[in-house]
Design an enzyme around this catalytic site. Structure first.
Site: not given
Length: 484
Positions: A115, A432
């Site tokens: 990510c 994330h």
């Protein structure tokens, strides 16, 4: 049930039934089926005048008499023609047209803790001038460029092309493989699984590679496209209070740092802290190490200004990068005039005044001559630049003009937010990363790996921290330029 004949124009409709238990509007609807004249256009002559929608049949004198006639006037609706072409469903369109219809480009599959890479790519992919430079990048490697840098640049070009042409999520496998080959730290494994990495390191390394590869040998073009688009020239006064030594230094960086402390609540305060630092180095006059104070200001501005929030620091106790969760607000419109050198401020004066005059014209006010150094220099101004892919002709002076184009423009020191890279979690090497990107239409899209989600602009500045939710780690602003 009564039956009557109705004359309309040259036509006569015999034995039209009237249900007297229903209002006359129902009768008009029957005539609409026969004639195509909408009820609101029908004028039906009865005893006492025109037939009203809510009249009482008993008072109208309509009887079951042989040959009783009514006359109607009114024009019918035009006959609706069948479309020449049948409906076209989005899935039947070519994929490039589907992208245009959706209004945003594709997402990127997460290949396993990637990510950080996906969010970096999505933010940089939003820069049209960078896409244009990559499109013109030759397939043949130049002699002064190493092979892996060439491969990474070519992989970036191909990935950008895939994102532009697809509405379905793209798997960035080739790009990821070449990125790991060029920068092995992004290939670290833990228990056989690729580890999460720092998005800022990925951003910096990718821009460094592009700065080496996107160079033009032509004297008519900017020799360093990446520096022209993202490079910030700083001039620094380095002073040692102990020895009295002082020197001036210049350097080119790709981002400004927003340092976060207990006193910092807003981006402007963090940038002010970031332009001051202490460093220890050898003093020639003292013959030993000494502490120097370094104070920097901006001497040339880029087309795209990147700001990194310094949220991570090395924590010895846990042996990892810990995160500063403090809330730091940032604006949709950033004015960096106060962080610029005196020379650059002078060159920004005229373009800033033009913008103020344009704003005044739109507001119906008379243009006034006003210095940019006034207290009003942080006022909101109208964006008068052209399309989003318009760029700026580079200058050899410190006028702040810094990106490649055929059309000369002047920067104003005012920037508009176009991308935010956020992090959710407590450590740079976990959690994330997500990209929030402004489209050419003005709409914002949250790129959570392979899932693009529309967002409201007012929610973008709420990613300022203060908890465990997504908070801004990198902000990218686009210059508000005035064409000459």
């Amino acid at each position: 049930m009564l039956t009557v004949s109705v004359k309309w124009l040259k036509e006569v409709f015999p034995k039209v039934e009237i249900d007297t238990s229903q209002p006359p509007f129902v009768f008009k609807c029957q005539l609409y089926d026969l004639t195509g004249v909408p009820p609101e256009r029908q004028k039906i002559m009865v005893k006492g005048g025109l037939l009203k929608d809510d009249a009482d049949w008993a008072t109208l004198g309509v009887k079951e008499a042989r040959g009783q006639k009514m006359m109607m006037m009114g024009t019918a609706d035009e006959i609706v023609k069948a479309p020449e072409k049948g409906p076209i469903f989005m899935e039947d369109l070519p994929e490039e047209e589907q992208v245009a219809a959706v209004g945003h480009t594709a997402g990127l599959f997460n290949l396993g803790n990637t990510c950080y890479m996906n969010s970096t790519v999505q933010c940089l992919h939003s820069v049209p001038e960078l896409k244009s430079a990559l499109f013109n990048y030759p397939s043949q490697k130049s002699n002064d460029l190493d092979h892996t840098s060439h491969m990474l640049t070519a992989a970036t070009r191909e990935l950008f092309n895939e994102l532009d042409k697809s509405v379905k999520p793209v798997a960035p496998m080739q790009f990821w493989m070449v990125l790991r080959k060029k920068y092995p730290q992004f290939g670290q494994l833990h228990n056989g699984i690729y580890m999460q990495q720092d998005a800022e390191e990925c951003w910096t390394q990718l821009l460094y590679t592009l700065s080496q590869s996107l160079r033009s040998p032509s004297p008519s073009q900017n020799p360093d496209t990446t520096k022209a688009l993202f490079g910030i020239e700083l001039v620094s006064r380095v002073h040692c209070q102990e020895s009295g030594e002082e020197s001036l230094e210049t350097e080119s960086v790709y981002s400004l740092k927003c340092h976060i402390s207990q006193e910092v609540n807003h981006l402007h305060e963090g940038l002010k802290h970031g332009l001051k630092s202490e460093l220890e180095k050898a003093s020639p006059s003292l013959g030993r190490s000494a502490i120097y104070l370094k104070e920097s200001c901006i001497n040339a501005l880029p087309r795209y200004l990147t700001v990194q929030f310094v949220r991570f620091f090395w924590k010895r106790e846990s042996n990892q990068k810990a995160k500063i969760l403090r809330k730091v607000d940032y604006p949709l419109e950033l004015d960096v005039y106060n962080f610029c050198s005196d020379d650059l401020r002078k060159n920004l004066e005229a373009p800033r005044q033009i913008l103020r005059d344009e704003e005044g014209k739109k507001a119906g006010l008379k243009a006034k001559v006003k210095s940019s150094s006034s207290k009003d220099n942080d006022a909101k101004m109208t964006d008068v630049e052209g399309p989003s892919n318009e760029s700026v002709k580079p200058s050899n002076s410190t006028s702040g003009e810094g990106s490649p184009s055929d059309k000369e423009s002047h920067l104003t020191g005012i920037y508009d937010l176009v991308a935010v890279l956020t992090h959710k979690g407590r450590s740079a090497d976990s959690g994330h990363y997500v990209a929030w990107v402004k489209q050419e239409s003005g709409k914002w899209i949250e790129y959570d790996d392979d899932n693009p989600i529309p967002q409201r602009e007012e929610d973008i500045t709420k990613l300022s921290g203060g908890g465990d939710w997504h908070m801004a780690y990198i902000c990218m602003y686009k210059a508000r330029a005035f064409p000459v």
